[in-house]
Design a protein around this motif. Structure first.
Motif, mmCIF file in Angstrom:
data_model
loop_
_atom_site.group_PDB
_atom_site.id
_atom_site.type_symbol
_atom_site.label_atom_id
_atom_site.label_comp_id
_atom_site.label_asym_id
_atom_site.label_seq_id
_atom_site.Cartn_x
_atom_site.Cartn_y
_atom_site.Cartn_z
ATOM 1 N N GLU A 122 0.812 -1.225 0.000
ATOM 2 C CA GLU A 122 0.000 0.000 0.000
ATOM 3 C C GLU A 122 0.844 1.273 0.000
ATOM 4 O O GLU A 122 0.464 2.267 -0.618
ATOM 5 C CB GLU A 122 -1.003 0.008 1.146
ATOM 6 N N LYS A 123 1.990 1.258 0.644
ATOM 7 C CA LYS A 123 2.843 2.458 0.639
ATOM 8 C C LYS A 123 3.347 2.756 -0.769
ATOM 9 O O LYS A 123 3.410 3.917 -1.172
ATOM 10 C CB LYS A 123 4.021 2.278 1.603
ATOM 11 N N ILE A 124 3.690 1.715 -1.508
ATOM 12 C CA ILE A 124 4.145 1.899 -2.889
ATOM 13 C C ILE A 124 3.003 2.407 -3.760
ATOM 14 O O ILE A 124 3.173 3.347 -4.543
ATOM 15 C CB ILE A 124 4.715 0.570 -3.441
ATOM 16 N N VAL A 125 1.844 1.806 -3.617
ATOM 17 C CA VAL A 125 0.681 2.205 -4.424
ATOM 18 C C VAL A 125 0.283 3.646 -4.110
ATOM 19 O O VAL A 125 0.018 4.438 -5.029
ATOM 20 C CB VAL A 125 -0.500 1.235 -4.200
ATOM 21 N N ILE A 126 0.258 4.013 -2.846
ATOM 22 C CA ILE A 126 -0.099 5.387 -2.467
ATOM 23 C C ILE A 126 0.924 6.368 -3.024
ATOM 24 O O ILE A 126 0.562 7.416 -3.580
ATOM 25 C CB ILE A 126 -0.227 5.520 -0.936
ATOM 26 N N SER A 127 2.193 6.048 -2.909
ATOM 27 C CA SER A 127 3.240 6.928 -3.427
ATOM 28 C C SER A 127 3.098 7.126 -4.933
ATOM 29 O O SER A 127 3.185 8.256 -5.441
ATOM 30 C CB SER A 127 4.615 6.342 -3.094
ATOM 31 N N LYS A 128 2.868 6.043 -5.662
ATOM 32 C CA LYS A 128 2.689 6.145 -7.117
ATOM 33 C C LYS A 128 1.437 6.935 -7.470
ATOM 34 O O LYS A 128 1.434 7.715 -8.425
ATOM 35 C CB LYS A 128 2.637 4.754 -7.747
ATOM 36 N N THR A 129 0.372 6.735 -6.710
ATOM 37 C CA THR A 129 -0.875 7.459 -6.965
ATOM 38 C C THR A 129 -0.672 8.950 -6.749
ATOM 39 O O THR A 129 -1.087 9.773 -7.581
ATOM 40 C CB THR A 129 -2.008 6.933 -6.055
ATOM 41 N N LEU A 130 -0.032 9.317 -5.650
ATOM 42 C CA LEU A 130 0.221 10.732 -5.382
ATOM 43 C C LEU A 130 1.129 11.347 -6.435
ATOM 44 O O LEU A 130 0.924 12.498 -6.849
ATOM 45 C CB LEU A 130 0.807 10.908 -3.981
ATOM 46 N N ALA A 131 2.120 10.583 -6.884
ATOM 47 C CA ALA A 131 3.009 11.086 -7.935
ATOM 48 C C ALA A 131 2.230 11.332 -9.224
ATOM 49 O O ALA A 131 2.443 12.344 -9.897
ATOM 50 C CB ALA A 131 4.145 10.091 -8.181
ATOM 51 N N THR A 132 1.314 10.443 -9.547
ATOM 52 C CA THR A 132 0.488 10.619 -10.746
ATOM 53 C C THR A 132 -0.402 11.842 -10.600
ATOM 54 O O THR A 132 -0.523 12.647 -11.538
ATOM 55 C CB THR A 132 -0.366 9.360 -11.003
ATOM 56 N N TYR A 133 -1.032 12.004 -9.446
ATOM 57 C CA TYR A 133 -1.860 13.199 -9.222
ATOM 58 C C TYR A 133 -1.010 14.458 -9.353
ATOM 59 O O TYR A 133 -1.451 15.458 -9.915
ATOM 60 C CB TYR A 133 -2.510 13.161 -7.836
#
Length: 140
Positions: A122-133
């Protein structure tokens, strides 16, 4: 309405013959996953199947269909087995292969867990999601 009535005549027959064990809602997925040897998800189309990711995180070997979503979780022969969609014979063969070759099942399960931890934590997914946003919003 009973489980059998809700399923229709085809599935009702299999439930009656104890070929299928209808679980309904499960509160304790870790306990359920700890009680199985293989996780199988035959599908025609998926988003990103969280059930496969959870099973992978538990170190279980995976069998799924070669469709978008599922193939993002499973690399055939690396961390699970992919079969063509709508091919019951290939699905049965893949399940039998893992049942018959416990060493293969163990290796695929270990690789699936590694992939789940390295790509779907989840930390990786959240980080990637925030980077995309951040890219979309051009925010820094």
């Amino acid at each position: 309405m009973s489980k059998r009535a809700a399923c229709g005549p085809y599935w009702s027959r299999h439930l009656a013959e104890s070929v299928i064990n209808w679980l309904g809602h499960v509160d304790d997925m870790p306990a359920l996953l700890a009680s199985v040897d293989i996780v199988v998800l035959p599908s025609y189309r998926e988003g990103l199947p969280k059930g496969l990711i959870e099973a992978a995180a538990c170190g279980l070997p995976l069998v799924t269909t070669d469709v978008p979503g599922c193939r993002e979780v499973v690399n055939d022969g690396v961390d699970g087995l992919l079969v063509p969609p709508r091919d019951a014979v290939a699905l049965a063969r893949a399940i039998a292969r893992l049942q018959d070759d416990r060493g293969l099942a163990e290796r695929l399960g270990e690789a699936a867990r590694s992939k789940a931890m390295n790509e779907f934590d989840e930390k990786i997914v959240i980080s990637k999601t925030l980077a995309t946003y951040g890219e979309v919003c051009q925010c820094e």
